[in-house]
Design a protein around this motif. Sequence first.
Motif, PDB file in Angstrom:
ATOM      1  N   ASP A  18       0.812  -1.231   0.000  1.00 58.96           N
ATOM      2  CA  ASP A  18       0.000   0.000   0.000  1.00 58.96           C
ATOM      3  C   ASP A  18       0.838   1.271   0.000  1.00 58.96           C
ATOM      4  OD1 ASP A  18       0.997  -0.464   2.530  1.00 58.96           O
ATOM      5  OD2 ASP A  18      -0.729   0.454   3.543  1.00 58.96           O
ATOM      6  N   LEU A  19       2.159   1.108   0.006  1.00 55.28           N
ATOM      7  CA  LEU A  19       3.017   2.300   0.087  1.00 55.28           C
ATOM      8  C   LEU A  19       2.815   3.247  -1.111  1.00 55.28           C
ATOM      9  CD1 LEU A  19       5.159   3.838   1.677  1.00 55.28           C
ATOM     10  CD2 LEU A  19       6.921   2.484   0.534  1.00 55.28           C
ATOM     11  N   LYS A  20       2.681   2.639  -2.278  1.00 55.82           N
ATOM     12  CA  LYS A  20       2.510   3.455  -3.492  1.00 55.82           C
ATOM     13  C   LYS A  20       1.250   4.334  -3.392  1.00 55.82           C
ATOM     14  CE  LYS A  20       2.202   2.864  -8.473  1.00 55.82           C
ATOM     15  NZ  LYS A  20       2.137   1.869  -9.540  1.00 55.82           N
ATOM     16  N   ASN A  21       0.156   3.696  -2.941  1.00 55.95           N
ATOM     17  CA  ASN A  21      -1.085   4.462  -2.819  1.00 55.95           C
ATOM     18  C   ASN A  21      -0.959   5.573  -1.778  1.00 55.95           C
ATOM     19  OD1 ASN A  21      -2.426   3.019  -4.768  1.00 55.95           O
ATOM     20  ND2 ASN A  21      -3.152   1.471  -3.318  1.00 55.95           N
ATOM     21  N   ARG A  22      -0.220   5.238  -0.714  1.00 55.85           N
ATOM     22  CA  ARG A  22      -0.030   6.253   0.328  1.00 55.85           C
ATOM     23  C   ARG A  22       0.755   7.444  -0.224  1.00 55.85           C
ATOM     24  NH1 ARG A  22       2.783   3.785   5.184  1.00 55.85           N
ATOM     25  NH2 ARG A  22       2.710   1.744   4.202  1.00 55.85           N
ATOM     26  N   ILE A  23       1.763   7.128  -1.045  1.00 55.06           N
ATOM     27  CA  ILE A  23       2.569   8.205  -1.641  1.00 55.06           C
ATOM     28  C   ILE A  23       1.694   9.078  -2.529  1.00 55.06           C
ATOM     29  CG2 ILE A  23       4.412   8.705  -3.316  1.00 55.06           C
ATOM     30  CD1 ILE A  23       5.774   6.091  -2.221  1.00 55.06           C
TER      31      ILE A  23
ATOM     32  N   ILE B  38      10.696   7.216   4.972  1.00 58.51           N
ATOM     33  CA  ILE B  38      11.771   7.747   4.126  1.00 58.51           C
ATOM     34  C   ILE B  38      11.415   7.586   2.651  1.00 58.51           C
ATOM     35  CG2 ILE B  38      14.159   7.296   3.373  1.00 58.51           C
ATOM     36  CD1 ILE B  38      14.836   6.864   6.359  1.00 58.51           C
ATOM     37  N   ILE B  39      10.951   6.397   2.292  1.00 60.41           N
ATOM     38  CA  ILE B  39      10.624   6.148   0.873  1.00 60.41           C
ATOM     39  C   ILE B  39       9.458   7.029   0.421  1.00 60.41           C
ATOM     40  CG2 ILE B  39       9.821   4.363  -0.765  1.00 60.41           C
ATOM     41  CD1 ILE B  39      12.805   4.233   0.260  1.00 60.41           C
ATOM     42  N   GLN B  40       8.501   7.163   1.301  1.00 62.95           N
ATOM     43  CA  GLN B  40       7.351   8.026   0.979  1.00 62.95           C
ATOM     44  C   GLN B  40       7.834   9.455   0.706  1.00 62.95           C
ATOM     45  OE1 GLN B  40       4.193   7.294   3.685  1.00 62.95           O
ATOM     46  NE2 GLN B  40       2.977   9.035   3.023  1.00 62.95           N
ATOM     47  N   GLU B  41       8.709   9.921   1.564  1.00 60.92           N
ATOM     48  CA  GLU B  41       9.227  11.280   1.417  1.00 60.92           C
ATOM     49  C   GLU B  41      10.037  11.425   0.119  1.00 60.92           C
ATOM     50  OE1 GLU B  41      12.091  14.102   4.012  1.00 60.92           O
ATOM     51  OE2 GLU B  41      10.853  12.701   5.148  1.00 60.92           O
ATOM     52  N   VAL B  42      10.846  10.402  -0.166  1.00 57.82           N
ATOM     53  CA  VAL B  42      11.680  10.447  -1.374  1.00 57.82           C
ATOM     54  C   VAL B  42      10.809  10.512  -2.626  1.00 57.82           C
ATOM     55  CG1 VAL B  42      13.296   9.105  -2.803  1.00 57.82           C
ATOM     56  CG2 VAL B  42      13.673   9.283  -0.350  1.00 57.82           C
ATOM     57  N   PHE B  43       9.775   9.673  -2.682  1.00 56.02           N
ATOM     58  CA  PHE B  43       8.937   9.651  -3.887  1.00 56.02           C
ATOM     59  C   PHE B  43       8.048  10.898  -3.995  1.00 56.02           C
ATOM     60  CE2 PHE B  43      10.122   5.149  -4.297  1.00 56.02           C
ATOM     61  CZ  PHE B  43      10.401   5.131  -5.661  1.00 56.02           C
ATOM     62  N   ILE B  44       7.625  11.411  -2.863  1.00 58.65           N
ATOM     63  CA  ILE B  44       6.834  12.651  -2.923  1.00 58.65           C
ATOM     64  C   ILE B  44       7.705  13.780  -3.461  1.00 58.65           C
ATOM     65  CG2 ILE B  44       5.718  14.441  -1.497  1.00 58.65           C
ATOM     66  CD1 ILE B  44       4.556  12.118   0.172  1.00 58.65           C
ATOM     67  N   ARG B  45       8.960  13.764  -2.988  1.00 62.99           N
ATOM     68  CA  ARG B  45       9.913  14.760  -3.491  1.00 62.99           C
ATOM     69  C   ARG B  45      10.135  14.577  -4.992  1.00 62.99           C
ATOM     70  NH1 ARG B  45      15.454  15.699  -0.151  1.00 62.99           N
ATOM     71  NH2 ARG B  45      16.407  17.083  -1.659  1.00 62.99           N
ATOM     72  N   TYR B  46      10.184  13.317  -5.399  1.00 63.91           N
ATOM     73  CA  TYR B  46      10.352  13.010  -6.821  1.00 63.91           C
ATOM     74  C   TYR B  46       9.156  13.561  -7.622  1.00 63.91           C
ATOM     75  CZ  TYR B  46      10.350  10.262 -11.124  1.00 63.91           C
ATOM     76  OH  TYR B  46      10.309   9.884 -12.440  1.00 63.91           O
ATOM     77  N   LEU B  47       7.948  13.310  -7.087  1.00 65.23           N
ATOM     78  CA  LEU B  47       6.745  13.771  -7.794  1.00 65.23           C
ATOM     79  C   LEU B  47       6.662  15.291  -7.874  1.00 65.23           C
ATOM     80  CD1 LEU B  47       4.113  11.253  -6.382  1.00 65.23           C
ATOM     81  CD2 LEU B  47       4.653  11.591  -8.798  1.00 65.23           C
ATOM     82  N   LYS B  48       7.145  15.931  -6.814  1.00 63.86           N
ATOM     83  CA  LYS B  48       7.050  17.395  -6.786  1.00 63.86           C
ATOM     84  C   LYS B  48       8.181  18.078  -7.528  1.00 63.86           C
ATOM     85  CE  LYS B  48       4.421  17.961  -2.577  1.00 63.86           C
ATOM     86  NZ  LYS B  48       4.481  18.273  -1.161  1.00 63.86           N
ATOM     87  N   SER B  49       9.258  17.331  -7.714  1.00 64.34           N
ATOM     88  CA  SER B  49      10.429  17.966  -8.322  1.00 64.34           C
ATOM     89  C   SER B  49      10.178  18.243  -9.804  1.00 64.34           C
ATOM     90  CB  SER B  49      11.661  17.090  -8.164  1.00 64.34           C
ATOM     91  OG  SER B  49      11.590  16.013  -9.057  1.00 64.34           O
TER      92      SER B  49
END
Lengths: 171, 158
Positions: A18-23, B38-49
């Motif tokens: 579910d990590l992808k959806n959370r992101i 950490i991974i969530q933050e990294v990918f959010i940063r990726y999406l926003k970058s």
Amino acid sequence: MFNQKEKEMYRSIKAPDDLKNRILSSDLTSEKNKFMHHSILGFVACVCLIAGIYLFTNHTSTTISMNGHVISHQPVEVTFAPSLSRTNDDSSLTVHLTFQLNESYQISCSDGMIQPEIEELEKGKTELTWIIQNPQIKPYYMFLETDTTKKQLKLSFDNDKQTWTIVQESN
Amino acid sequence: MDDQKKLLRFDTIYENYADMLYRLAFSYTKNSHDAEDIIQEVFIRYLKSNHSFQSEEHERAWLVRVTIHRCYDFHRSKKIHIELQEEKHIVTQTQDTYLLDQLSILPKKYKAVIILHHLEGYSIEEISFMLRCSISAVKMRLVRGRRLLKKEMEDHHV
């Protein structure tokens, strides 16, 4: 360095499903927040603009003029006033004023009289005459007041120009 | 890049690298929740970058670097000590904490190259590109990391 079993073990560590959806939902939430933030900023900017226009309009919609000349912070020469050198007992200083006001003002003066005799200027356009009998070389004041605003007109003799001038002063 | 394209790109990148980055973060944090954060933050940063990457290698290198830096930040902010409870969490996922215990003795800059080279299978050149350091620096870190691990294994068996 590491045996195959260890490598497989390491590689068995996976990110939760579910990590992808959370992101994605976090990103959408932050986008929504950004939208909200921008909306609020836009709203505040509009309010500031409207308030600015309102204040500016209110400020500028009040004008006091004399024979078509707006009386501001620059002295305006009073025409048709008697020269002080010719002042005698019968002379009088007559100033015709036109007020364009956005609110009602209490009106009074330090000397002389106001024609018509009124104590309050109504909102809108009003014309009146300020008459000072036997003027002396000293300043004369007309006061306009509301609960929040004060204006005053100063009528004084300019020795250099040898003429009377009127100016709006701020309190 | 418009939003639709960006999301499609995110799908591909996530499928290719999320597990690898998660493992990397997990090796540093030894805690699934922190690794997820950490991974969530990294990918959010990726999406926003608004980065326009020249190639997928650049994209991957960026993700690895950001993940490692976030892991460093995590260590700095938490000054963590490995707790038994967190180790148990690993057990449920890997059935063996030995490997991660070994890795945890490594200084952080050795850990990244050891993991990327020996466990993820990247070449020295690729790691040099990802971490923006010279090939000789990567080699040196590998040698020193291996030496430390070897000593740890010997001590463990004694």
